[in-house]
Motif scaffolding. Structure first.
Motif, PDB file in Angstrom:
ATOM      1  N   THR A  52       3.382   1.217 -15.927  1.00 41.61           N
ATOM      2  CA  THR A  52       3.707   1.495 -14.524  1.00 41.61           C
ATOM      3  C   THR A  52       4.000   0.218 -13.750  1.00 41.61           C
ATOM      4  O   THR A  52       4.668   0.257 -12.726  1.00 41.61           O
ATOM      5  CB  THR A  52       2.558   2.237 -13.817  1.00 41.61           C
ATOM      6  OG1 THR A  52       1.382   1.411 -13.847  1.00 41.61           O
ATOM      7  CG2 THR A  52       2.270   3.565 -14.474  1.00 41.61           C
ATOM      8  N   GLY A  53       3.483  -0.912 -14.233  1.00 39.73           N
ATOM      9  CA  GLY A  53       3.600  -2.144 -13.465  1.00 39.73           C
ATOM     10  C   GLY A  53       4.772  -3.020 -13.847  1.00 39.73           C
ATOM     11  O   GLY A  53       5.122  -3.947 -13.128  1.00 39.73           O
ATOM     12  N   GLU A  62       7.316  -4.771   1.883  1.00 39.08           N
ATOM     13  CA  GLU A  62       5.976  -5.002   1.351  1.00 39.08           C
ATOM     14  C   GLU A  62       5.134  -3.733   1.400  1.00 39.08           C
ATOM     15  O   GLU A  62       3.955  -3.747   1.066  1.00 39.08           O
ATOM     16  CB  GLU A  62       5.264  -6.106   2.154  1.00 39.08           C
ATOM     17  CG  GLU A  62       5.972  -7.446   2.137  1.00 39.08           C
ATOM     18  CD  GLU A  62       5.973  -8.085   0.762  1.00 39.08           C
ATOM     19  OE1 GLU A  62       5.050  -7.801  -0.023  1.00 39.08           O
ATOM     20  OE2 GLU A  62       6.908  -8.841   0.444  1.00 39.08           O
ATOM     21  N   GLY A  63       5.718  -2.628   1.871  1.00 41.33           N
ATOM     22  CA  GLY A  63       4.940  -1.413   2.102  1.00 41.33           C
ATOM     23  C   GLY A  63       4.627  -0.662   0.826  1.00 41.33           C
ATOM     24  O   GLY A  63       5.114  -0.982  -0.254  1.00 41.33           O
ATOM     25  N   GLU A  64       3.836   0.380   0.986  1.00 39.47           N
ATOM     26  CA  GLU A  64       3.408   1.138  -0.180  1.00 39.47           C
ATOM     27  C   GLU A  64       4.549   1.981  -0.754  1.00 39.47           C
ATOM     28  O   GLU A  64       4.638   2.191  -1.962  1.00 39.47           O
ATOM     29  CB  GLU A  64       2.221   2.040   0.187  1.00 39.47           C
ATOM     30  CG  GLU A  64       1.662   2.752  -1.035  1.00 39.47           C
ATOM     31  CD  GLU A  64       0.235   3.221  -0.820  1.00 39.47           C
ATOM     32  OE1 GLU A  64      -0.075   3.601   0.317  1.00 39.47           O
ATOM     33  OE2 GLU A  64      -0.534   3.231  -1.799  1.00 39.47           O
ATOM     34  N   ALA A 110       6.323   0.104  -3.201  1.00 41.09           N
ATOM     35  CA  ALA A 110       5.532  -0.038  -4.428  1.00 41.09           C
ATOM     36  C   ALA A 110       5.607   1.225  -5.284  1.00 41.09           C
ATOM     37  O   ALA A 110       5.688   1.162  -6.510  1.00 41.09           O
ATOM     38  CB  ALA A 110       4.083  -0.357  -4.075  1.00 41.09           C
ATOM     39  N   VAL A 111       5.608   2.378  -4.619  1.00 44.94           N
ATOM     40  CA  VAL A 111       5.704   3.643  -5.359  1.00 44.94           C
ATOM     41  C   VAL A 111       7.048   3.726  -6.085  1.00 44.94           C
ATOM     42  O   VAL A 111       7.121   4.073  -7.262  1.00 44.94           O
ATOM     43  CB  VAL A 111       5.535   4.847  -4.408  1.00 44.94           C
ATOM     44  CG1 VAL A 111       5.854   6.145  -5.126  1.00 44.94           C
ATOM     45  CG2 VAL A 111       4.129   4.878  -3.847  1.00 44.94           C
ATOM     46  N   VAL A 167       7.005   1.635  -9.139  1.00 49.78           N
ATOM     47  CA  VAL A 167       6.268   2.243 -10.251  1.00 49.78           C
ATOM     48  C   VAL A 167       7.114   3.326 -10.924  1.00 49.78           C
ATOM     49  O   VAL A 167       7.214   3.382 -12.150  1.00 49.78           O
ATOM     50  CB  VAL A 167       4.932   2.842  -9.746  1.00 49.78           C
ATOM     51  CG1 VAL A 167       4.313   3.729 -10.810  1.00 49.78           C
ATOM     52  CG2 VAL A 167       3.976   1.727  -9.345  1.00 49.78           C
ATOM     53  N   LEU A 168       7.755   4.160 -10.110  1.00 48.13           N
ATOM     54  CA  LEU A 168       8.575   5.239 -10.680  1.00 48.13           C
ATOM     55  C   LEU A 168       9.753   4.664 -11.474  1.00 48.13           C
ATOM     56  O   LEU A 168      10.075   5.151 -12.566  1.00 48.13           O
ATOM     57  CB  LEU A 168       9.082   6.153  -9.558  1.00 48.13           C
ATOM     58  CG  LEU A 168       7.994   6.936  -8.819  1.00 48.13           C
ATOM     59  CD1 LEU A 168       8.607   7.769  -7.699  1.00 48.13           C
ATOM     60  CD2 LEU A 168       7.197   7.830  -9.774  1.00 48.13           C
ATOM     61  N   VAL A 191      10.085 -11.894 -11.984  1.00 49.97           N
ATOM     62  CA  VAL A 191       9.366 -12.710 -11.038  1.00 49.97           C
ATOM     63  C   VAL A 191      10.181 -13.188  -9.859  1.00 49.97           C
ATOM     64  O   VAL A 191       9.996 -12.694  -8.769  1.00 49.97           O
ATOM     65  CB  VAL A 191       8.674 -13.861 -11.778  1.00 49.97           C
ATOM     66  CG1 VAL A 191       8.083 -14.837 -10.815  1.00 49.97           C
ATOM     67  CG2 VAL A 191       7.603 -13.256 -12.650  1.00 49.97           C
ATOM     68  N   PRO A 236       6.801  -5.918  -3.583  1.00 50.99           N
ATOM     69  CA  PRO A 236       5.369  -6.150  -3.660  1.00 50.99           C
ATOM     70  C   PRO A 236       4.969  -6.882  -4.930  1.00 50.99           C
ATOM     71  O   PRO A 236       4.111  -7.748  -4.894  1.00 50.99           O
ATOM     72  CB  PRO A 236       4.770  -4.748  -3.618  1.00 50.99           C
ATOM     73  CG  PRO A 236       5.876  -3.832  -3.991  1.00 50.99           C
ATOM     74  CD  PRO A 236       7.130  -4.502  -3.582  1.00 50.99           C
ATOM     75  N   GLY A 237       5.612  -6.536  -6.014  1.00 50.82           N
ATOM     76  CA  GLY A 237       5.216  -7.142  -7.266  1.00 50.82           C
ATOM     77  C   GLY A 237       5.778  -8.538  -7.421  1.00 50.82           C
ATOM     78  O   GLY A 237       5.114  -9.420  -7.919  1.00 50.82           O
TER      79      GLY A 237
END
Lengths: 227, 410
Positions: B20-21, B221-223, B226-227, B230-231, B401, B407-408
């Motif tokens: 997921t990451g 930078e929000g969630e 991030a979701v 991941v998807l 990177v 976010p990551g």
């Protein structure tokens, strides 16, 4: 999850990136989003396994499972995931199949002239020879059209269904285009009918083997087709 | 016992964090992207003089014949939208353009979708013109859409790195491209030219791309961002798994069917293709090879052994790499000897998914040293980290990177 965070803390990421407040992946999300992404993970995993299982059953020899679920497998695979990897297998083709064509021409002074047979496959072969990049028009067009035709006709040249009709029309159009406007009959006029035949010659057994092969030419002559 | 459970949980956690990451195998997905787009590009350029005979409305496989066939099998082709020559030329040109853009990694996801549309449209238009090479390209063009194959060795990666350094500039090309494709999609939908499945797939991609852009712009930078990350990682990793499994299926099928053939058993199989008129561009060369019974036998047996064994060697990195090199060499030989350059190139591109990260990074560094520096393509991203090279290290290699703002990747 813990170990993952520890890894980050120990600087798994290169130094030129400022530390991010959020852990990567599912660990960095709040509970509702964790549920959503976990469901997505399940769905994606199931879909991938499902697809691979059906592709496997499609490429494997006919077996208990693939016979029982033939309809479902075909529904999933065709048309976009169709595949065939029997490359030169179980045995490579051991004969040269040449497609030849001739035309009947109504000349301007109203005679019917039948041209000589022209070996269209030999012309393909000549075009391929000493070429680093053979074209699909030379290597696949006629060869596969003939396969298509023989695969959708019986020995009496009776077509089986729509595919038979399509293959016949396809082959006819290829031959007409290759023979040219005068049908290669050497007389001015217009092509009224064309005929195709295949000449099959077995590849002779290797010189270093003790096998003997019948290398006679066998013909399969199709009926005349009106243009 | 308790210790075992704890360890199992820890391993599961690590695995979960990994799929997921991260978009695993960034270099492998990039080399597959570049390989297949280049193969299709070269093919389209090679066949440019013959394009109308192959796929045009008046070719021997006429638009009418194609229409009758696609009507019954529902294969996807935008060429069936119209029988005009102008439309055909446009589709061919767009397919060339999409190949170039995907190769360069410009708006990679969008380019991958357009690339797939081009491949499917041309191949499904004249399905009897193709061979095994076209078949591989067809499948991979679909699978590539699922992957984040532009995270390295791409213009996207370069743009993201520049933006991360100097702050966000205004993105004009993205929204324009999105708008144009939206119009095409809407036209196709309104005029009922898509089947339900394709319409749903294209609409989903289009909506998500719009959503992604919006989220990236307003709360990078929000969630929510991030979701999405991941998807996208999930989909990418599943796509890479499917690509790798597909390559294994190809070799396993090719090998296991050969074992059942009497000619592969008696070691004479290779002799026969060398005597087929359609597969001997260099008769003298083929004749030399076909003249040696021992050589023919060794190569025939070797081919079967390698093809059958390959999927199992994935469990041992060193043997896998040796076999990979052998198969790539064999395909290079087939390209010349049997006159199948595009088939061979496609197979080599597919094989490349199994190349070790260290080798790919080294390759990229070399390429960027020679050409990239002048062009500023940033091909060597990740240079200097090649010390710890290897497939096993894939997760340590800096996937994204400096590449993706988010976010990551900061």
């Amino acid at each position: 999850m813990d170990s993952n965070e520890r890894e980050r803390a120990e600087g798994a990421l290169p130094a030129d990136v400022p530390p991010s407040p959020r852990a990567p992946g599912i660990a960095g999300l709040s509970t509702p989003y964790r549920v959503v992404t976990a469901l997505a993970l399940g769905a994606v995993a199931v879909a991938a396994c499902w697809h691979l299982a059906l592709v496997f059953l499609h490429v494997a020899p006919s077996n208990t499972l693939s016979k029982r679920h033939a309809g479902m497998i075909d529904g999933w695979i065709y048309p976009e995931f169709e595949q065939n990897w029997k490359l030169f297998a179980p045995n490579p083709l051991q004969q040269n199949i040449a497609v030849e064509a001739r035309a009947q021409v109504r000349t301007d002074d109203d005679r019917l002239v039948t041209g000589a047979w022209r070996d269209l496959s030999a012309e393909d072969g000549a075009a391929i020879r000493h070429s680093l990049l053979p074209s699909h028009t030379e290597q696949n067009e006629l060869r596969r059209a003939w396969d298509f035709y023989t695969g959708s006709h019986d020995e009496d040249e009776k077509p089986s269904g729509e595919r038979g009709a399509l293959s016949q029309e396809y082959l006819r159009r290829i031959a007409v285009a290759r023979l040219g406007a005068d049908g290669g009959a050497g007389a001015d006029g217009r092509v009224v009918r064309i005929q195709l035949r295949s000449a099959t010659r077995a590849v002779p057994a290797p010189a270093w083997s003790t096998e003997r092969t019948d290398t006679q030419t066998y013909y399969r002559e199709l009926p005349w087709w009106t243009v | 016992m308790v210790d075992g459970v704890t360890r199992l949980r820890a391993a599961a956690g690590r695995g979960l964090a990994k799929v997921t990451g991260q978009a695993l195998g960034p270099y492998q997905s990039a080399v597959v992207r570049i390989g297949f787009s280049a193969t299709w590009l070269f093919f389209l350029l090679r066949e440019f003089p013959h394009r109308r005979e192959l796929y045009g409305p008046d070719g021997p496989w006429s638009w009418d014949l194609a229409h009758r066939l696609t009507d019954s099998n529902e294969a996807f082709s935008v060429l069936m939208w119209s029988d005009s020559t102008l439309w055909f030329e446009l589709v061919y040109a767009v397919s060339v353009l999409a190949s170039v853009l995907l190769m360069l990694g410009w708006r990679t996801r969008t380019s991958a979708v357009v690339f797939m549309v081009g491949v499917l449209s041309l191949q499904n238009r004249s399905v009897f013109m193709g061979d095994g090479g076209d078949n591989v390209i067809h499948l991979m063009a679909i699978y590539l859409v699922l992957t984040r194959c532009g995270r390295v060795w791409s213009l996207d990666a370069r743009r993201a790195a520049l933006r991360a350094g100097s702050g966000a500039g205004r993105d004009v090309a993205g929204p324009v491209l999105w708008g144009v494709l939206g119009v095409v999609l809407a036209y196709g939908a309104v005029s009922g030219r898509f089947t339900a499945g394709w319409l749903a797939a294209f609409a989903a991609v289009w909506v998500v791309l719009g959503l992604w852009w919006t989220v990236e712009r307003h709360e990078p930078e929000g969630e929510g961002r991030a979701v999405l990350d991941v998807l996208a990682n999930l989909l990418h990793n599943a796509g890479m798994l499917v690509i790798m499994a597909e390559v294994c299926l190809i070799y396993a099928t090719a090998g296991w069917y050969k074992i059942q053939g009497s000619r592969w058993q008696d070691g004479t199989a290779l002799y026969y293709p060398l005597r087929l008129d359609y597969f001997t561009p260099w008769p003298a060369l083929s004749g030399v090879l076909a003249g040696s019974g021992v050589l023919v036998m060794l190569l025939s047996y070797g081919t079967v052994a390698v093809q059958v064994a390959f999927p199992f060697t994935l469990f041992n990195r060193r043997i896998k790499n040796v076999l990979l090199a052998a198969m790539m060499l064999e395909h290079a030989g087939i390209a010349v000897l049997l006159g199948l350059p595009f088939f061979s190139m496609a197979m080599i591109a597919a094989d490349a998914v199994f190349l070790p990260t260290g080798f790919l990074v080294w390759l990229g560094a070399g390429a960027s040293g020679r050409v990239g520096r002048g062009l500023g393509l940033g091909l060597g991203r990740g240079r200097g980290r090649r010390g710890g090279a290897g497939v096993a290290d894939a997760e340590v290699v800096p996937v994204a990177v400096p590449v993706q703002a988010g976010p990551g990747g900061g």
